[in-house]
Design a protein around this motif. Sequence first.
Motif, PDB file in Angstrom:
ATOM      1  N   MET A 101      29.373 -28.605   8.073  1.00  0.00           N
ATOM      2  CA  MET A 101      28.464 -27.619   7.472  1.00  0.00           C
ATOM      3  C   MET A 101      27.064 -27.776   8.067  1.00  0.00           C
ATOM      4  SD  MET A 101      27.548 -27.059   3.443  1.00  0.00           S
ATOM      5  CE  MET A 101      26.403 -25.793   2.933  1.00  0.00           C
ATOM      6  N   THR A 102      26.455 -26.649   8.444  1.00  0.00           N
ATOM      7  CA  THR A 102      25.132 -26.688   9.050  1.00  0.00           C
ATOM      8  C   THR A 102      24.074 -27.073   8.019  1.00  0.00           C
ATOM      9  OG1 THR A 102      25.782 -24.927  10.573  1.00  0.00           O
ATOM     10  CG2 THR A 102      23.428 -25.374  10.359  1.00  0.00           C
ATOM     11  N   ALA A 103      23.224 -28.026   8.385  1.00  0.00           N
ATOM     12  CA  ALA A 103      22.162 -28.461   7.487  1.00  0.00           C
ATOM     13  C   ALA A 103      21.202 -27.302   7.213  1.00  0.00           C
ATOM     14  CB  ALA A 103      21.420 -29.643   8.086  1.00  0.00           C
ATOM     15  N   ARG A 104      20.630 -27.296   6.013  1.00  0.00           N
ATOM     16  CA  ARG A 104      19.757 -26.197   5.621  1.00  0.00           C
ATOM     17  C   ARG A 104      18.542 -26.076   6.530  1.00  0.00           C
ATOM     18  NH1 ARG A 104      19.921 -21.269   4.107  1.00  0.00           N
ATOM     19  NH2 ARG A 104      18.137 -20.578   2.866  1.00  0.00           N
ATOM     20  N   TYR A 105      17.973 -27.198   6.950  1.00  0.00           N
ATOM     21  CA  TYR A 105      16.786 -27.123   7.803  1.00  0.00           C
ATOM     22  C   TYR A 105      17.126 -26.491   9.153  1.00  0.00           C
ATOM     23  CZ  TYR A 105      18.065 -31.098  10.814  1.00  0.00           C
ATOM     24  OH  TYR A 105      18.681 -31.926  11.723  1.00  0.00           O
ATOM     25  N   GLN A 106      18.377 -26.690   9.634  1.00  0.00           N
ATOM     26  CA  GLN A 106      18.780 -26.085  10.898  1.00  0.00           C
ATOM     27  C   GLN A 106      18.911 -24.573  10.763  1.00  0.00           C
ATOM     28  OE1 GLN A 106      22.315 -28.546  11.442  1.00  0.00           O
ATOM     29  NE2 GLN A 106      21.356 -29.528  13.205  1.00  0.00           N
ATOM     30  N   VAL A 107      19.391 -24.118   9.595  1.00  0.00           N
ATOM     31  CA  VAL A 107      19.482 -22.673   9.340  1.00  0.00           C
ATOM     32  C   VAL A 107      18.085 -22.051   9.378  1.00  0.00           C
ATOM     33  CG1 VAL A 107      20.114 -20.915   7.643  1.00  0.00           C
ATOM     34  CG2 VAL A 107      21.602 -22.908   7.991  1.00  0.00           C
ATOM     35  N   VAL A 108      17.128 -22.723   8.745  1.00  0.00           N
ATOM     36  CA  VAL A 108      15.743 -22.228   8.738  1.00  0.00           C
ATOM     37  C   VAL A 108      15.175 -22.222  10.157  1.00  0.00           C
ATOM     38  CG1 VAL A 108      13.409 -22.635   7.882  1.00  0.00           C
ATOM     39  CG2 VAL A 108      15.380 -23.007   6.365  1.00  0.00           C
ATOM     40  N   ALA A 109      15.397 -23.297  10.896  1.00  0.00           N
ATOM     41  CA  ALA A 109      14.898 -23.379  12.272  1.00  0.00           C
ATOM     42  C   ALA A 109      15.501 -22.270  13.131  1.00  0.00           C
ATOM     43  CB  ALA A 109      15.208 -24.748  12.872  1.00  0.00           C
ATOM     44  N   ASP A 110      16.801 -22.007  12.951  1.00  0.00           N
ATOM     45  CA  ASP A 110      17.462 -20.954  13.729  1.00  0.00           C
ATOM     46  C   ASP A 110      16.825 -19.596  13.456  1.00  0.00           C
ATOM     47  OD1 ASP A 110      19.213 -22.732  14.853  1.00  0.00           O
ATOM     48  OD2 ASP A 110      20.887 -22.264  13.522  1.00  0.00           O
ATOM     49  N   ASP A 111      16.515 -19.315  12.193  1.00  0.00           N
ATOM     50  CA  ASP A 111      15.947 -18.007  11.865  1.00  0.00           C
ATOM     51  C   ASP A 111      14.522 -17.875  12.385  1.00  0.00           C
ATOM     52  OD1 ASP A 111      16.464 -15.453  10.439  1.00  0.00           O
ATOM     53  OD2 ASP A 111      14.657 -16.063   9.340  1.00  0.00           O
ATOM     54  N   LEU A 112      13.735 -18.920  12.248  1.00  0.00           N
ATOM     55  CA  LEU A 112      12.365 -18.876  12.775  1.00  0.00           C
ATOM     56  C   LEU A 112      12.380 -18.749  14.298  1.00  0.00           C
ATOM     57  CD1 LEU A 112      10.620 -21.564  10.541  1.00  0.00           C
ATOM     58  CD2 LEU A 112      10.188 -19.095  10.533  1.00  0.00           C
ATOM     59  N   ARG A 113      13.312 -19.424  14.940  1.00  0.00           N
ATOM     60  CA  ARG A 113      13.455 -19.320  16.399  1.00  0.00           C
ATOM     61  C   ARG A 113      13.790 -17.881  16.795  1.00  0.00           C
ATOM     62  NH1 ARG A 113      17.396 -22.412  16.833  1.00  0.00           N
ATOM     63  NH2 ARG A 113      16.326 -24.425  16.982  1.00  0.00           N
ATOM     64  N   ARG A 114      14.666 -17.245  16.016  1.00  0.00           N
ATOM     65  CA  ARG A 114      15.050 -15.858  16.271  1.00  0.00           C
ATOM     66  C   ARG A 114      13.844 -14.927  16.119  1.00  0.00           C
ATOM     67  NH1 ARG A 114      15.919 -11.699  13.135  1.00  0.00           N
ATOM     68  NH2 ARG A 114      15.762 -12.955  11.226  1.00  0.00           N
ATOM     69  N   LEU A 115      13.050 -15.152  15.086  1.00  0.00           N
ATOM     70  CA  LEU A 115      11.884 -14.310  14.850  1.00  0.00           C
ATOM     71  C   LEU A 115      10.845 -14.462  15.953  1.00  0.00           C
ATOM     72  CD1 LEU A 115      11.473 -14.852  10.996  1.00  0.00           C
ATOM     73  CD2 LEU A 115      12.364 -12.815  12.160  1.00  0.00           C
ATOM     74  N   ILE A 116      10.693 -15.679  16.453  1.00  0.00           N
ATOM     75  CA  ILE A 116       9.748 -15.908  17.554  1.00  0.00           C
ATOM     76  C   ILE A 116      10.249 -15.209  18.815  1.00  0.00           C
ATOM     77  CG2 ILE A 116       8.808 -17.676  19.092  1.00  0.00           C
ATOM     78  CD1 ILE A 116       8.740 -19.568  16.646  1.00  0.00           C
ATOM     79  N   ALA A 117      11.551 -15.329  19.102  1.00  0.00           N
ATOM     80  CA  ALA A 117      12.126 -14.694  20.286  1.00  0.00           C
ATOM     81  C   ALA A 117      12.022 -13.173  20.205  1.00  0.00           C
ATOM     82  CB  ALA A 117      13.590 -15.113  20.457  1.00  0.00           C
ATOM     83  N   ALA A 118      12.131 -12.636  18.997  1.00  0.00           N
ATOM     84  CA  ALA A 118      12.057 -11.184  18.810  1.00  0.00           C
ATOM     85  C   ALA A 118      10.625 -10.659  18.844  1.00  0.00           C
ATOM     86  CB  ALA A 118      12.716 -10.800  17.490  1.00  0.00           C
ATOM     87  N   GLY A 119       9.642 -11.561  18.842  1.00  0.00           N
ATOM     88  CA  GLY A 119       8.254 -11.138  18.908  1.00  0.00           C
ATOM     89  C   GLY A 119       7.606 -10.897  17.566  1.00  0.00           C
ATOM     90  N   GLU A 120       8.332 -11.169  16.470  1.00  0.00           N
ATOM     91  CA  GLU A 120       7.713 -10.990  15.161  1.00  0.00           C
ATOM     92  C   GLU A 120       6.544 -11.955  14.977  1.00  0.00           C
ATOM     93  OE1 GLU A 120       8.949 -11.018  10.429  1.00  0.00           O
ATOM     94  OE2 GLU A 120      10.335 -10.246  11.947  1.00  0.00           O
ATOM     95  N   TYR A 121       6.695 -13.136  15.552  1.00  0.00           N
ATOM     96  CA  TYR A 121       5.590 -14.085  15.649  1.00  0.00           C
ATOM     97  C   TYR A 121       5.306 -14.270  17.134  1.00  0.00           C
ATOM     98  CZ  TYR A 121       6.789 -15.193  10.792  1.00  0.00           C
ATOM     99  OH  TYR A 121       7.058 -15.106   9.439  1.00  0.00           O
ATOM    100  N   ALA A 122       4.174 -13.730  17.587  1.00  0.00           N
ATOM    101  CA  ALA A 122       3.837 -13.777  19.006  1.00  0.00           C
ATOM    102  C   ALA A 122       3.088 -15.060  19.347  1.00  0.00           C
ATOM    103  CB  ALA A 122       2.986 -12.567  19.370  1.00  0.00           C
ATOM    104  N   VAL A 123       2.975 -15.331  20.651  1.00  0.00           N
ATOM    105  CA  VAL A 123       2.233 -16.502  21.108  1.00  0.00           C
ATOM    106  C   VAL A 123       0.814 -16.455  20.571  1.00  0.00           C
ATOM    107  CG1 VAL A 123       1.299 -17.686  23.131  1.00  0.00           C
ATOM    108  CG2 VAL A 123       3.625 -16.756  23.193  1.00  0.00           C
ATOM    109  N   GLY A 124       0.383 -17.534  19.955  1.00  0.00           N
ATOM    110  CA  GLY A 124      -0.947 -17.612  19.375  1.00  0.00           C
ATOM    111  C   GLY A 124      -0.999 -17.282  17.901  1.00  0.00           C
ATOM    112  N   ASP A 125       0.062 -16.656  17.376  1.00  0.00           N
ATOM    113  CA  ASP A 125       0.090 -16.322  15.953  1.00  0.00           C
ATOM    114  C   ASP A 125       0.264 -17.584  15.109  1.00  0.00           C
ATOM    115  OD1 ASP A 125      -0.141 -13.673  16.526  1.00  0.00           O
ATOM    116  OD2 ASP A 125       1.924 -13.131  16.009  1.00  0.00           O
ATOM    117  N   ARG A 126      -0.356 -17.552  13.942  1.00  0.00           N
ATOM    118  CA  ARG A 126      -0.131 -18.624  12.976  1.00  0.00           C
ATOM    119  C   ARG A 126       1.031 -18.239  12.070  1.00  0.00           C
ATOM    120  NH1 ARG A 126      -4.743 -20.382   8.750  1.00  0.00           N
ATOM    121  NH2 ARG A 126      -4.164 -18.345   7.891  1.00  0.00           N
ATOM    122  N   LEU A 127       1.942 -19.169  11.871  1.00  0.00           N
ATOM    123  CA  LEU A 127       3.038 -18.924  10.943  1.00  0.00           C
ATOM    124  C   LEU A 127       2.500 -18.872   9.511  1.00  0.00           C
ATOM    125  CD1 LEU A 127       5.855 -21.298  12.301  1.00  0.00           C
ATOM    126  CD2 LEU A 127       5.528 -18.864  12.762  1.00  0.00           C
TER     127      LEU A 127
END
Length: 242
Positions: free
Chosen positions: A1-27
């Motif tokens: 079973m995937t650890a919960r923190y890995q699920v969160v990291a995967d989604d944040l990684r996806r959002l960064i790749a999609a440009g929802e959080y651009a370079v220089g943006d603060r989370l």
Amino acid sequence: MTARYQVVADDLRRLIAAGEYAVGDRLPPETRLAARYQVSTPTLRDALDVLQAEGLIAKFQGRGNFVCRPAERITYPGGTEGLHVVVSVVERAASGELAAHLGESPGAPITEYVCLSHREDGPQVLAHVHVPHAVSGSRVLPAGISPWGDDILGGLMDVSADGSSEVNSYDQVTARFPTGAEAQSLRITARTPVLAIHRTVTAGGGRTVACAHVVLPGIWGEAAFSGDPRGIAAADGKGSAR
């Protein structure tokens, strides 16, 4: 079973790749992110640690977490464009495993070259090159061009003990986490994987004349070798290459 923190990291990684959080943006603040993903703050921070280790975000005390520009990859050997190398030279006595590896007696004098390479955004490569005085005759070899210490090792062609100009090397690559000193020098977290490359240099007679230890953060480093595939297969079957 995937650890919960890995699920969160995967989604944040996806959002960064999609440009929802651009370079220089603060989370968003950590408390808000924890609430969004319905996880505890420690779990959320574990996810952010993963992204920081991958070089996707940087954390600034009191300011928050910011999306980073992807780092340029550095390929070993080669890939040295834009690197500035700072070299320090230390005379010391060989001890323990190092002495055995060099074929020297414990306490034998050696010269250690510490090569720390930088780009504009910080340190990128850490290399330690060890040369016994019995080989170099106490002569300080040229240094300061190559982040791998190749210019230092190249100088051994002139000072090898048996007078031979033939110098060979053997590289062994290991993936691991950094030591505390390595993490501090490279300004990475203790959870950032590194490529550790151990190079053994021998002269024509097969005598070990130097060894080098190169550390590359795995987030922007890679090792690439080419040559006769029969030579690679004949190495040792444990991830080493010639």
